[in-house]
Design a protein around this motif. Structure first.
Motif, PDB file in Angstrom:
ATOM      1  N   GLU A   1      -3.961   1.102   1.715  1.00  0.00           N
ATOM      2  CA  GLU A   1      -4.351   0.628   3.056  1.00  0.00           C
ATOM      3  C   GLU A   1      -3.548  -0.593   3.485  1.00  0.00           C
ATOM      4  O   GLU A   1      -3.300  -0.797   4.662  1.00  0.00           O
ATOM      5  N   ARG A   2      -3.154  -1.411   2.495  1.00  0.00           N
ATOM      6  CA  ARG A   2      -2.413  -2.642   2.851  1.00  0.00           C
ATOM      7  C   ARG A   2      -0.906  -2.460   2.750  1.00  0.00           C
ATOM      8  O   ARG A   2      -0.139  -3.428   2.791  1.00  0.00           O
ATOM      9  N   GLY A   3      -0.467  -1.234   2.538  1.00  0.00           N
ATOM     10  CA  GLY A   3       0.974  -0.956   2.491  1.00  0.00           C
ATOM     11  C   GLY A   3       1.637  -1.470   1.230  1.00  0.00           C
ATOM     12  O   GLY A   3       2.839  -1.730   1.202  1.00  0.00           O
ATOM     13  N   ILE A   4       0.852  -1.655   0.151  1.00  0.00           N
ATOM     14  CA  ILE A   4       1.425  -2.101  -1.127  1.00  0.00           C
ATOM     15  C   ILE A   4       1.738  -0.867  -1.954  1.00  0.00           C
ATOM     16  O   ILE A   4       0.897   0.032  -2.089  1.00  0.00           O
ATOM     17  N   GLU A   5       2.939  -0.818  -2.493  1.00  0.00           N
ATOM     18  CA  GLU A   5       3.358   0.300  -3.338  1.00  0.00           C
ATOM     19  C   GLU A   5       2.467   0.340  -4.598  1.00  0.00           C
ATOM     20  O   GLU A   5       2.393  -0.656  -5.327  1.00  0.00           O
ATOM     21  N   PRO A   6       1.778   1.472  -4.869  1.00  0.00           N
ATOM     22  CA  PRO A   6       0.870   1.513  -6.038  1.00  0.00           C
ATOM     23  C   PRO A   6       1.556   1.173  -7.360  1.00  0.00           C
ATOM     24  O   PRO A   6       0.917   0.657  -8.276  1.00  0.00           O
ATOM     25  N   ALA A   7       2.864   1.430  -7.466  1.00  0.00           N
ATOM     26  CA  ALA A   7       3.576   1.141  -8.721  1.00  0.00           C
ATOM     27  C   ALA A   7       4.022  -0.320  -8.815  1.00  0.00           C
ATOM     28  O   ALA A   7       4.582  -0.728  -9.833  1.00  0.00           O
ATOM     29  N   ASP A   8       3.781  -1.100  -7.760  1.00  0.00           N
ATOM     30  CA  ASP A   8       4.194  -2.513  -7.778  1.00  0.00           C
ATOM     31  C   ASP A   8       3.117  -3.342  -8.510  1.00  0.00           C
ATOM     32  O   ASP A   8       2.221  -3.945  -7.898  1.00  0.00           O
ATOM     33  N   GLY A   9       3.208  -3.325  -9.853  1.00  0.00           N
ATOM     34  CA  GLY A   9       2.195  -3.948 -10.707  1.00  0.00           C
ATOM     35  C   GLY A   9       1.810  -5.366 -10.314  1.00  0.00           C
ATOM     36  O   GLY A   9       0.626  -5.648 -10.108  1.00  0.00           O
ATOM     37  N   PRO A  10       2.799  -6.287 -10.200  1.00  0.00           N
ATOM     38  CA  PRO A  10       2.424  -7.673  -9.894  1.00  0.00           C
ATOM     39  C   PRO A  10       1.635  -7.801  -8.590  1.00  0.00           C
ATOM     40  O   PRO A  10       0.637  -8.530  -8.520  1.00  0.00           O
ATOM     41  N   ARG A  11       2.037  -7.050  -7.555  1.00  0.00           N
ATOM     42  CA  ARG A  11       1.319  -7.175  -6.267  1.00  0.00           C
ATOM     43  C   ARG A  11      -0.071  -6.541  -6.337  1.00  0.00           C
ATOM     44  O   ARG A  11      -1.035  -7.074  -5.790  1.00  0.00           O
ATOM     45  N   VAL A  12      -0.173  -5.393  -7.037  1.00  0.00           N
ATOM     46  CA  VAL A  12      -1.504  -4.757  -7.138  1.00  0.00           C
ATOM     47  C   VAL A  12      -2.430  -5.632  -7.993  1.00  0.00           C
ATOM     48  O   VAL A  12      -3.607  -5.800  -7.674  1.00  0.00           O
ATOM     49  N   ALA A  13      -1.881  -6.228  -9.066  1.00  0.00           N
ATOM     50  CA  ALA A  13      -2.707  -7.092  -9.923  1.00  0.00           C
ATOM     51  C   ALA A  13      -3.211  -8.297  -9.124  1.00  0.00           C
ATOM     52  O   ALA A  13      -4.378  -8.695  -9.245  1.00  0.00           O
TER      53      ALA A  13
END
Ligand code: DC
Length: 243
Positions: free
Chosen positions: A53-65
């Motif tokens: 929903e926020r346009g964050i790539e699911p594989a982008d670990g640091p941003r998802v964390a």
């Protein structure tokens, strides 16, 4: 019926691959035992949903964390089944869409995301220490000292056929071959990740659900909990509880 003494902390972990009926079993077992039910797969799904929903790539670990650490994830256990809220909004069925299901493996395979989730799950358990918790790493990583550890399994073909039936009820028509391929791939990803892989926890009771129906599975688990829990479980008569 068994009731867990109202004052005691008591944690039952149920781990295993997708399609073993874990969520349903954990939910119903928790009700039988008078415990709360923690669906950790739903938490990973809520993280995947919010990232999308926020346009964050699911594989982008640091941003998802970072997203997970800043997120308020909590369950309302007064509703049945318990409702998961992400930042105050009920996630509902939005966490069960094919898009979220596709994204969640990438989210769950990242060590930074897992560390944030483990912390969040232990925090929930500190506030609600009477739980049946269900996932992939609950007895191996998150609660290795849980009172009772259970590992549910079933043959991939059986799991695929169950999933096809579940999807049909929701109006989603797929082939068994397609679902089986998806299950085998998810098993591979869940079991091969370095951090919190799907493993049978030390000392866990293994229950194969391939040839038994859900009621039998729950009876079997109740029996295992009764055998292993000893004095923490009291009879309804002794506790004053009325079924
Ligand atoms: O059980 P489920 O299908 O709702 O889980 C969603 C995803 O989250 C699945 O890819 C496995 C992962 N998961 C995990 O890695 N660790 C957990 N404790 C729970 C789920």
């Amino acid at each position: 019926m068994l009731v867990v003494s109202a004052t005691a902390s008591f944690i039952v972990t149920i781990d295993g691959p997708a399609g073993t009926g874990k969520s349903t079993v954990a939910h119903r077992l928790a009700k039988r035992l008078g415990l709360e039910f923690l669906d950790t797969g739903a938490m990973y799904r809520a993280a995947a949903l919010t990232a999308l929903e926020r346009g964050i790539e699911p594989a982008d670990g640091p941003r998802v964390a970072e997203l997970v650490r800043g997120m308020d994830l909590h369950f309302d256990w007064t509703s049945d089944p318990p409702e998961l809220f992400a930042d105050g909004v009920a996630v509902g069925e939005r966490i069960r869409t094919p898009e979220v299901t596709r994204a969640v493996s990438a989210v769950a395979s990242n060590p930074l995301v897992r560390a944030a989730m483990v912390e969040s799950q232990r925090l929930i358990a500190a506030r609600h220490p009477r739980l049946v918790t269900e996932g992939r790493d609950q007895g191996s990583v998150v609660f290795p000292d849980a009172d009772v550890r259970i590992y549910l399994d079933a043959r991939p073909e059986v799991r695929a056929s169950r999933r096809v039936d579940q999807l049909r009820v929701k109006g989603i028509i797929t082939t068994e071959a397609e679902v089986l391929a998806n299950i085998i791939e998810r098993d591979r990803l869940d079991s091969s990740r370095r951090d919190g892989p799907l493993v049978c926890p030390n000392g866990a009771a293994v229950v194969d659900t391939s040839a038994i129906d859900i009621d039998e599975v729950i009876d079997r688990l109740e029996e295992i909990v009764r055998d292993r829990a000893g004095s923490v479980l009291v009879s309804p008569h002794r506790s004053g509880h009325r079924p």
